[in-house]
Design an enzyme around this catalytic site. Structure first.
Site, PDB file in Angstrom:
ATOM      1  CE  LYS A  53      -4.093  -1.658 -13.420  1.00  0.00           C
ATOM      2  NZ  LYS A  53      -4.790  -2.952 -13.533  1.00  0.00           N
TER       3      LYS A  53
ATOM      4  CE  LYS B  76      -1.066 -11.941 -11.184  1.00  0.00           C
ATOM      5  NZ  LYS B  76      -0.290 -11.082 -12.066  1.00  0.00           N
TER       6      LYS B  76
ATOM      7  CG  HIS C 194      -1.974  -1.064   1.176  1.00  0.00           C
ATOM      8  ND1 HIS C 194      -2.507  -1.659   2.286  1.00  0.00           N
ATOM      9  CD2 HIS C 194      -2.594  -1.640   0.119  1.00  0.00           C
ATOM     10  CE1 HIS C 194      -3.419  -2.554   1.930  1.00  0.00           C
ATOM     11  NE2 HIS C 194      -3.487  -2.569   0.615  1.00  0.00           N
TER      12      HIS C 194
ATOM     13  CB  SER D 298      -2.833  -1.627 -16.805  1.00  0.00           C
ATOM     14  OG  SER D 298      -3.410  -2.825 -17.249  1.00  0.00           O
TER      15      SER D 298
HETATM   16  N1  GLU Z   1      -1.594  -9.516 -15.363  1.00  0.00           N
HETATM   17  C1  GLU Z   1      -0.582  -8.638 -15.851  1.00  0.00           C
HETATM   18  C2  GLU Z   1       0.697  -8.807 -15.068  1.00  0.00           C
HETATM   19  O1  GLU Z   1       0.948  -9.840 -14.488  1.00  0.00           O
HETATM   20  C3  GLU Z   1      -1.063  -7.194 -15.944  1.00  0.00           C
HETATM   21  C4  GLU Z   1      -1.491  -6.550 -14.684  1.00  0.00           C
HETATM   22  C5  GLU Z   1      -2.178  -5.205 -14.858  1.00  0.00           C
HETATM   23  O2  GLU Z   1      -2.297  -4.730 -15.970  1.00  0.00           O
HETATM   24  O3  GLU Z   1      -2.603  -4.634 -13.836  1.00  0.00           O
HETATM   25  O4  GLU Z   1       1.552  -7.962 -15.081  1.00  0.00           O
END
Ligand code: GLU
Length: 473
Positions: free
Chosen positions: A70, A106, A64, A362
């Site tokens: 993300k 995640k 955090h 993203s």
């Molecule tokens: N799943 C992708 C990664 O492992 C993208 C994550 C995202 O775009 O937040 O990096």
């Protein structure tokens, strides 16, 4: 050689290795390393046949130090709390490394998506999103999911729709998830971003003749032979852009087998063949690799694991013949394999750097959503006319007429041009920073490889954030 470690332990081992090269207080290092919060939820779902099944889902927010957090959302039978925490931690280091202002997170659901109908998957995804909302694990300024292994823009659209229905702040709600379909406020170039980033990263790594020489390779991607493991979104795009960069994709491995052709594949045609037949196997002119694991051990310049974690292990590492391992997947190399490959002089370009293209784009999507304007909307036409006016002036003054090909290059940048340019710059800058750190410790008695150098850079950036927060002096 048995390897007993969990995925999260592996990430922490890599972290500890790098932390020795910094002099931050142990308390700060510990704070960076731990997972700040994680949540396991179970909920019932009614299958199409009327039976009730319990679904297990997780979301972990590793850090955090900057908000929002993300990271992707994966659907796989391997999903468990340790895996999700490890992947969330990797997201933290990845974002720090490429200077994308997010903490790492995640999520995942433990299932094999092939066993579910579309409507079952929709019910599961919507219910999962509802759980995230209830537990404050989603929101444009809180935690922002994205596609990952086993998910795509379809799931992101369901997440968005569920979130918007319930969101208190409708204005910014569209930034609650990225990797959305273009028509639902997604961004051009996001789908291929991870694969494209892999190729930009590889292009930069292979551009240093002095780094390629010890591997017995010349500089540049041209004519380098490549084997790609995994032909999902990341593997397919990495292979496609590698082919466009004039590398030779000689092997493609999927779970049910692989295909091999030393002349190189036309990646688009392989994808078409799969769309028609349901499999890459049987592609005309290709040799069959019955056991895809054998494909990892074939002679090639670059091996691109683009599937899941723990693919290169203590068992197969001694037999890997590639000169470069390009970690498009998260955590494909176990710690023991890492050591073995390293000792054998194989260059490993680490996941924390190489697959950061997805989260980078993203970030651009999130910015676009918060600003409510498409990139290039204001200036594309202006740039277009200015550049063409310039061309006409040059033509008039010199009598030289630009060719059709040259004229095509002269245009104002649209969204995809800007996204790709931002992505390329991000990958090049991050690689140069990692390389510099590695050089800095070149003579140190503890050898610093690219993974460790990447972690050192990430630790510095996260430590600075904590210091700005005034928590650590
Ligand atoms: N799943 C992708 C990664 O492992 C993208 C994550 C995202 O775009 O937040 O990096």
């Amino acid at each position: 050689m048995a390897e007993s470690f969990s995925f999260f332990q592996k990430v922490n081992t890599d972290f500890d290795k790098a932390a020795q090269f910094t002099d931050y207080p142990p308390g700060l290092l510990e704070q960076i390393k731990v997972c700040n919060s994680s949540c396991h939820f179970t909920f019932p779902i009614k299958r199409d046949d009327g039976t009730i099944q319990t679904i297990h889902g997780w979301r972990a927010e590793h850090s955090h130090h900057i908000l929002p957090t993300k990271g992707g959302m994966r659907y796989s039978t391997l999903v468990n709390e340790d895996e999700i925490m490890a992947l969330a931690a990797l997201m933290t280091y990845k974002c720090a490394l490429v200077d994308v202002p997010f903490g790492g997170a995640k999520g995942g659901i433990q299932l094999d998506r092939r066993e579910y109908s579309d409507s079952e998957l929709e019910r599961i995804t919507r219910r999962y999103t509802y759980e995230l909302i209830q537990k404050n694990y989603i929101g444009p300024g809180v935690d922002v999911p994205a596609p990952d292994f086993g998910t795509s823009e379809t799931e992101m659209a369901w997440i968005l729709d569920t979130y918007i229905t319930m969101a208190p702040d409708k204005l910014n709600a569209i930034a609650c998830v990225t990797g959305k379909p273009i028509e639902q406020n997604g961004i051009q170039g996001r789908k291929g971003a991870t694969g494209r980033g892999v190729v930009y990263g590889l292009e930069e790594a292979c551009s240093y003749a002095e780094d390629m020489k010890p591997l017995g390779l010349s500089a540049g991607l041209q004519e380098k032979s490549v084997i790609v493991q995994g032909f999902g979104n990341v593997g397919y795009h990495a292979a496609k852009f590698l082919m466009e960069a004039d590398a030779r994709v000689i092997g493609i491995l999927e779970r049910n087998g692989g295909i091999y052709n030393p002349q190189g594949f036309d990646v688009e045609k392989v994808a078409e063949h799969r769309a028609e037949t349901g499999s890459i196997l049987g592609y005309p002119g290709a040799e069959l690799i019955e056991n895809p694991n054998d494909g990892l051990e074939l002679e090639c310049d670059i091996l691109v694991p683009a599937a899941l974690e723990n693919q290169l292990t203590a068992e197969n590492a001694p037999r890997i013949k590639a000169s470069i391992i390009a970690e498009a997947a998260n955590g494909p190399t176990t710690p023991t394999a890492d050591e073995i490959l390293h000792k054998r002089g194989i260059l490993i370009i680490p996941d924390t750097f190489l697959n950061a293209g997805g989260v980078t784009v993203s970030y651009f999507e999130w910015l676009r959503n918060l600003s409510h304007v498409r990139f290039g909307r204001l200036d594309k036409r202006f740039e277009d006319s200015a550049q063409h006016a310039m061309r006409r002036a040059v033509e008039k003054a010199t009598g030289y007429n630009f060719s059709e090909e040259e004229r095509e290059l002269i245009h104002g940048a649209d969204e995809e041009d800007l996204v790709n340019s931002g992505l390329q710059d991000t990958m090049i800058t991050a690689y140069q920073e990692i390389r510099e750190t590695r050089m800095q410790y070149r003579n140190s008695k503890n050898h610093v490889d690219y993974r460790t150098a990447a972690f050192i850079n990430a630790i510095h950036r996260i430590a600075q954030s904590y210091m700005q927060l005034g928590i650590f002096p």
